[in-house]
Write a protein that holds these residues in place. Structure first.
Motif, PDB file in Angstrom:
ATOM      1  N   PRO A  33       0.810  -1.231   0.000  1.00  0.00           N
ATOM      2  CA  PRO A  33       0.000   0.000   0.000  1.00  0.00           C
ATOM      3  C   PRO A  33       0.836   1.271   0.000  1.00  0.00           C
ATOM      4  O   PRO A  33       0.425   2.277  -0.584  1.00  0.00           O
ATOM      5  CB  PRO A  33      -0.832  -0.120   1.279  1.00  0.00           C
ATOM      6  CG  PRO A  33      -0.126  -1.102   2.130  1.00  0.00           C
ATOM      7  CD  PRO A  33       0.530  -2.048   1.191  1.00  0.00           C
ATOM      8  N   LEU A  34       2.003   1.240   0.635  1.00  0.00           N
ATOM      9  CA  LEU A  34       2.839   2.439   0.599  1.00  0.00           C
ATOM     10  C   LEU A  34       3.319   2.733  -0.816  1.00  0.00           C
ATOM     11  O   LEU A  34       3.349   3.898  -1.249  1.00  0.00           O
ATOM     12  CB  LEU A  34       4.035   2.257   1.545  1.00  0.00           C
ATOM     13  CG  LEU A  34       3.717   2.247   3.039  1.00  0.00           C
ATOM     14  CD1 LEU A  34       4.986   2.031   3.856  1.00  0.00           C
ATOM     15  CD2 LEU A  34       3.047   3.552   3.462  1.00  0.00           C
ATOM     16  N   VAL A  35       3.681   1.686  -1.547  1.00  0.00           N
ATOM     17  CA  VAL A  35       4.095   1.892  -2.934  1.00  0.00           C
ATOM     18  C   VAL A  35       2.919   2.374  -3.782  1.00  0.00           C
ATOM     19  O   VAL A  35       3.059   3.250  -4.639  1.00  0.00           O
ATOM     20  CB  VAL A  35       4.710   0.593  -3.497  1.00  0.00           C
ATOM     21  CG1 VAL A  35       5.004   0.725  -4.980  1.00  0.00           C
ATOM     22  CG2 VAL A  35       5.987   0.240  -2.750  1.00  0.00           C
ATOM     23  N   MET A  36       1.723   1.817  -3.539  1.00  0.00           N
ATOM     24  CA  MET A  36       0.541   2.257  -4.283  1.00  0.00           C
ATOM     25  C   MET A  36       0.189   3.702  -3.963  1.00  0.00           C
ATOM     26  O   MET A  36      -0.227   4.459  -4.858  1.00  0.00           O
ATOM     27  CB  MET A  36      -0.638   1.341  -3.954  1.00  0.00           C
ATOM     28  CG  MET A  36      -0.458  -0.096  -4.430  1.00  0.00           C
ATOM     29  SD  MET A  36      -0.110  -0.205  -6.196  1.00  0.00           S
ATOM     30  CE  MET A  36      -1.593   0.511  -6.892  1.00  0.00           C
ATOM     31  N   ALA A  38       2.335   5.970  -3.214  1.00  0.00           N
ATOM     32  CA  ALA A  38       3.315   6.749  -3.975  1.00  0.00           C
ATOM     33  C   ALA A  38       2.921   6.820  -5.448  1.00  0.00           C
ATOM     34  O   ALA A  38       3.060   7.877  -6.099  1.00  0.00           O
ATOM     35  CB  ALA A  38       4.707   6.130  -3.813  1.00  0.00           C
ATOM     36  N   GLU A  39       2.403   5.713  -6.014  1.00  0.00           N
ATOM     37  CA  GLU A  39       1.982   5.723  -7.411  1.00  0.00           C
ATOM     38  C   GLU A  39       0.784   6.646  -7.623  1.00  0.00           C
ATOM     39  O   GLU A  39       0.676   7.325  -8.654  1.00  0.00           O
ATOM     40  CB  GLU A  39       1.650   4.299  -7.856  1.00  0.00           C
ATOM     41  CG  GLU A  39       2.838   3.365  -7.904  1.00  0.00           C
ATOM     42  CD  GLU A  39       3.856   3.782  -8.948  1.00  0.00           C
ATOM     43  OE1 GLU A  39       3.475   4.493  -9.895  1.00  0.00           O
ATOM     44  OE2 GLU A  39       5.027   3.414  -8.814  1.00  0.00           O
ATOM     45  N   ILE A  40      -0.124   6.669  -6.654  1.00  0.00           N
ATOM     46  CA  ILE A  40      -1.273   7.582  -6.765  1.00  0.00           C
ATOM     47  C   ILE A  40      -0.804   9.026  -6.746  1.00  0.00           C
ATOM     48  O   ILE A  40      -1.296   9.879  -7.514  1.00  0.00           O
ATOM     49  CB  ILE A  40      -2.270   7.299  -5.627  1.00  0.00           C
ATOM     50  CG1 ILE A  40      -2.935   5.932  -5.842  1.00  0.00           C
ATOM     51  CG2 ILE A  40      -3.330   8.397  -5.547  1.00  0.00           C
ATOM     52  CD1 ILE A  40      -3.824   5.502  -4.698  1.00  0.00           C
ATOM     53  N   LEU A  41       0.141   9.312  -5.882  1.00  0.00           N
ATOM     54  CA  LEU A  41       0.674  10.679  -5.841  1.00  0.00           C
ATOM     55  C   LEU A  41       1.372  11.044  -7.144  1.00  0.00           C
ATOM     56  O   LEU A  41       1.428  12.223  -7.513  1.00  0.00           O
ATOM     57  CB  LEU A  41       1.639  10.811  -4.657  1.00  0.00           C
ATOM     58  CG  LEU A  41       1.022  10.650  -3.263  1.00  0.00           C
ATOM     59  CD1 LEU A  41       2.093  10.742  -2.190  1.00  0.00           C
ATOM     60  CD2 LEU A  41      -0.067  11.689  -3.026  1.00  0.00           C
ATOM     61  N   LEU A 178      -1.610   2.852 -15.294  1.00  0.00           N
ATOM     62  CA  LEU A 178      -1.943   1.915 -14.233  1.00  0.00           C
ATOM     63  C   LEU A 178      -1.172   0.612 -14.398  1.00  0.00           C
ATOM     64  O   LEU A 178      -0.641   0.062 -13.427  1.00  0.00           O
ATOM     65  CB  LEU A 178      -3.451   1.647 -14.235  1.00  0.00           C
ATOM     66  CG  LEU A 178      -3.948   0.621 -13.210  1.00  0.00           C
ATOM     67  CD1 LEU A 178      -3.647   1.082 -11.784  1.00  0.00           C
ATOM     68  CD2 LEU A 178      -5.444   0.372 -13.383  1.00  0.00           C
ATOM     69  N   LEU A 179      -1.088   0.119 -15.626  1.00  0.00           N
ATOM     70  CA  LEU A 179      -0.342  -1.113 -15.858  1.00  0.00           C
ATOM     71  C   LEU A 179       1.135  -0.935 -15.535  1.00  0.00           C
ATOM     72  O   LEU A 179       1.758  -1.788 -14.882  1.00  0.00           O
ATOM     73  CB  LEU A 179      -0.518  -1.550 -17.315  1.00  0.00           C
ATOM     74  CG  LEU A 179      -1.949  -1.966 -17.715  1.00  0.00           C
ATOM     75  CD1 LEU A 179      -2.012  -2.301 -19.201  1.00  0.00           C
ATOM     76  CD2 LEU A 179      -2.426  -3.139 -16.883  1.00  0.00           C
ATOM     77  N   VAL A 180       1.695   0.194 -15.982  1.00  0.00           N
ATOM     78  CA  VAL A 180       3.102   0.456 -15.673  1.00  0.00           C
ATOM     79  C   VAL A 180       3.297   0.629 -14.167  1.00  0.00           C
ATOM     80  O   VAL A 180       4.282   0.140 -13.581  1.00  0.00           O
ATOM     81  CB  VAL A 180       3.587   1.696 -16.444  1.00  0.00           C
ATOM     82  CG1 VAL A 180       5.007   2.068 -16.023  1.00  0.00           C
ATOM     83  CG2 VAL A 180       3.541   1.448 -17.939  1.00  0.00           C
ATOM     84  N   SER A 181       2.325   1.314 -13.520  1.00  0.00           N
ATOM     85  CA  SER A 181       2.441   1.528 -12.070  1.00  0.00           C
ATOM     86  C   SER A 181       2.354   0.214 -11.311  1.00  0.00           C
ATOM     87  O   SER A 181       3.087   0.010 -10.331  1.00  0.00           O
ATOM     88  CB  SER A 181       1.335   2.475 -11.597  1.00  0.00           C
ATOM     89  OG  SER A 181       1.458   3.734 -12.222  1.00  0.00           O
ATOM     90  N   LEU A 182       1.450  -0.680 -11.755  1.00  0.00           N
ATOM     91  CA  LEU A 182       1.362  -1.976 -11.099  1.00  0.00           C
ATOM     92  C   LEU A 182       2.660  -2.754 -11.240  1.00  0.00           C
ATOM     93  O   LEU A 182       3.136  -3.382 -10.278  1.00  0.00           O
ATOM     94  CB  LEU A 182       0.194  -2.778 -11.683  1.00  0.00           C
ATOM     95  CG  LEU A 182      -1.210  -2.337 -11.264  1.00  0.00           C
ATOM     96  CD1 LEU A 182      -2.266  -3.152 -11.997  1.00  0.00           C
ATOM     97  CD2 LEU A 182      -1.395  -2.470  -9.765  1.00  0.00           C
ATOM     98  N   THR A 188       8.990  -2.855  -7.171  1.00  0.00           N
ATOM     99  CA  THR A 188       9.526  -2.084  -6.048  1.00  0.00           C
ATOM    100  C   THR A 188       9.218  -2.763  -4.724  1.00  0.00           C
ATOM    101  O   THR A 188      10.090  -2.872  -3.843  1.00  0.00           O
ATOM    102  CB  THR A 188       8.945  -0.665  -6.056  1.00  0.00           C
ATOM    103  OG1 THR A 188       9.217  -0.049  -7.313  1.00  0.00           O
ATOM    104  CG2 THR A 188       9.546   0.171  -4.943  1.00  0.00           C
ATOM    105  N   ALA A 189       7.959  -3.243  -4.594  1.00  0.00           N
ATOM    106  CA  ALA A 189       7.602  -3.928  -3.352  1.00  0.00           C
ATOM    107  C   ALA A 189       8.447  -5.178  -3.160  1.00  0.00           C
ATOM    108  O   ALA A 189       8.893  -5.477  -2.043  1.00  0.00           O
ATOM    109  CB  ALA A 189       6.118  -4.286  -3.359  1.00  0.00           C
ATOM    110  N   GLY A 190       8.686  -5.913  -4.258  1.00  0.00           N
ATOM    111  CA  GLY A 190       9.529  -7.094  -4.135  1.00  0.00           C
ATOM    112  C   GLY A 190      10.954  -6.761  -3.737  1.00  0.00           C
ATOM    113  O   GLY A 190      11.535  -7.413  -2.860  1.00  0.00           O
TER     114      GLY A 190
END
Length: 494
Positions: A33-36, A38-41, A178-182, A188-190
């Motif tokens: 969720p922290l990475v997500m 950041a992606e939303i921002l 969204l696809l690139v962010s995912l 990044t999460a990994g």
């Protein structure tokens, strides 16, 4: 039974904790969720910037079309050509303002009304973000008018276009982002998870496993953690845990030795008291012998046997309880010192010279029996240190034990010194600790520990004096405070 039930309950609680989400799982759930977020921002300004670029592209194309349309002879452009130009830039109409005149350069299928006006000249970042989400949340094909700076002296240019193509392009951009962010979020999460797992989670698991194993068998030296070479906080925690476990193992071994010693002494104590009691009966019979030499030594023998019996009865007090409170009284110290010399077996013509340097008439406020034990332990240690040295006729005169005493105000100072090899440096840190302060092979280190405990019971202090030949131990015992009213009452009764 209750202890076994408590251990089962603790093991069950540990198993339930193992079945729950571990630190790695919590770390993963926290990282994603922290990475997500950041992606939303990143997405919010990105979609707003995409919309601004689309609108600026329309204005740029409109400025180019305006140059073509304005260059036509007499401003007459065939409708078919104007329609083609408008279709190429995705607009329905293009108009410019020159001075006080607004001029419609081309139009095709003008809507009945304009739904939204977008003025690029006054656009702010916040209005761009709000406008982009308003565009994406609307439905239908609204007509919008885009106003921007003109070219070749025009004050501004206006473009009327449909909003639906802009909305669809924003949807496509959002889907691609969204696809690139995912993909970036998962990667990044990994990476963050793996980095934190190897840097923190695995060392914490190692610490936890070591603590659990050490708790199962705290007396095993094999359960002590081997610290790594890390220089961060985890490395410090490992080294401190290793030192703490090592100290605890040493303490438990010492406790086990004390327990074994207490058990052995308790067995010996029973028979030894019976033997000493028999010896006391024999000494009582010796007191009736009229021989002068017997009459001179019999009282000393009786006092020694009485002390031995008392020592046997209180032998276990060191390992299991505190020493008895001292029965203090004001007394002369010189007779106690002489008795210590006789009990230690230091004859006047022996190989060790005895020097008594007690001030004449020196008194001390102490328990006679406990003071005797204190001095006897120190004198015996000094004698054993001197006897451990190789004997030589040349240095026979230098083998000395000196006992000095003086008074400094309300404090009585007694020093026991010898001319032996002194106390090694490695033994000084634990000098007054049981089984730690021994300086000779086979020694237990109990003598100094017992002496220190008895001195502290008197409110005094014992210390090793630095910078002397051999070893010098200084004992300071202060007098008890006396209430003036008690002295006045005694004087009044007298």
């Amino acid at each position: 039974m209750s202890q076994a039930i408590e251990q089962l309950r603790i093991r069950a609680s540990r198993l339930s904790l193992r079945g729950r989400l571990g630190l790695s799982g919590k770390l993963l759930l926290l990282t994603i969720p922290l990475v997500m977020i950041a992606e939303i921002l990143i997405y919010v300004p990105a979609i707003a910037n995409f919309r601004l670029n689309q609108l600026n592209d329309r204005l740029a194309a409109a400025n180019t079309a305006a140059l073509v349309l304005d260059a036509a002879p007499s401003g007459m452009v065939p409708d078919s050509l104007a329609r083609q130009i408008l279709n190429s830039i995705g607009a329905r109409a293009v108009a410019i303002k020159m001075g006080q005149q607004r001029r419609l350069l081309a139009s095709a299928d003008l809507p009945a009304a304009i739904d939204h006006d977008i003025d690029m000249r006054t656009m702010t970042p916040w209005s761009a973000i709000v406008g982009s989400f308003e565009t994406m949340l609307e439905s239908g094909n609204q007509a919008i008018r885009i106003i921007g700076p003109g070219s070749r002296g025009a004050q501004f240019i206006e473009v009327v276009t449909d909003e639906e193509p802009l909305r669809q392009s924003m949807y496509r951009f959002s889907r691609n982002l969204l696809l690139v962010s995912l993909a970036i979020a998962i990667l990044t999460a990994g990476l963050v998870y793996l980095a934190l797992h190897y840097l923190f989670v695995r060392p914490m698991r190692r610490l936890t496993a070591n603590l659990v194993g050490f708790h199962q068998n705290p007396e095993s030296s094999a359960r002590i953690i081997v610290p790594s070479q890390r220089g961060d906080e985890i490395g410090v925690a490992e080294r401190e845990l290793s030192d703490m476990q090592r100290d605890l193992v040493s303490m438990l071994h010492q406790k086990s030795r004390l327990a074994a010693l207490g058990l052995a002494v308790s067995k010996i104590n029973h028979d030894l008291r019976n033997l000493l009691a028999s010896s006391q009966l024999l000494s009582d019979q010796l007191a009736s012998v009229p021989d002068p030499r017997v009459q001179r030594f019999a009282p000393k023998l009786m006092r020694s046997l009485e002390r031995a019996i008392a020592f046997c009865q209180s032998t276990l007090s060191y390992g299991r309880a505190q020493e008895a409170a001292p029965d203090r009284r004001l007394m002369a110290i010189e007779p106690i010192v002489n008795e210590v010399r006789e009990s230690a077996g230091l004859a006047p013509d022996g190989s060790i010279t005895w020097i008594n340097a007690i001030e004449r008439g020196l008194t001390i406020d102490a328990d006679p029996d406990q003071l005797f034990r204190i001095l006897l332990n120190l004198v015996r240690n000094a004698a054993q240190a001197l006897e451990s040295q190789p004997r030589n006729d040349a240095d026979a005169a230098t083998r000395q034990i000196r006992v000095t005493g003086r008074r400094e105000g309300a404090v009585a100072i007694v020093e026991v010194s010898d001319t032996g090899p002194g106390v090694p440096q490695q033994a000084r840190n634990h000098l007054f600790e049981a089984f730690q302060g021994s300086v000779r092979p086979g020694g237990s280190g109990l003598g100094l520990a017992i002496a220190a405990e008895l001195v502290r019971a008197h409110g005094g202090d014992i210390a090793l004096v630095e910078g002397t030949i051999g070893a010098t131990f200084r004992i300071a015992i202060p007098d008890r405070p006396v209430e003036l009213q008690t002295i006045r009452n005694e004087r009044a009764r007298a």
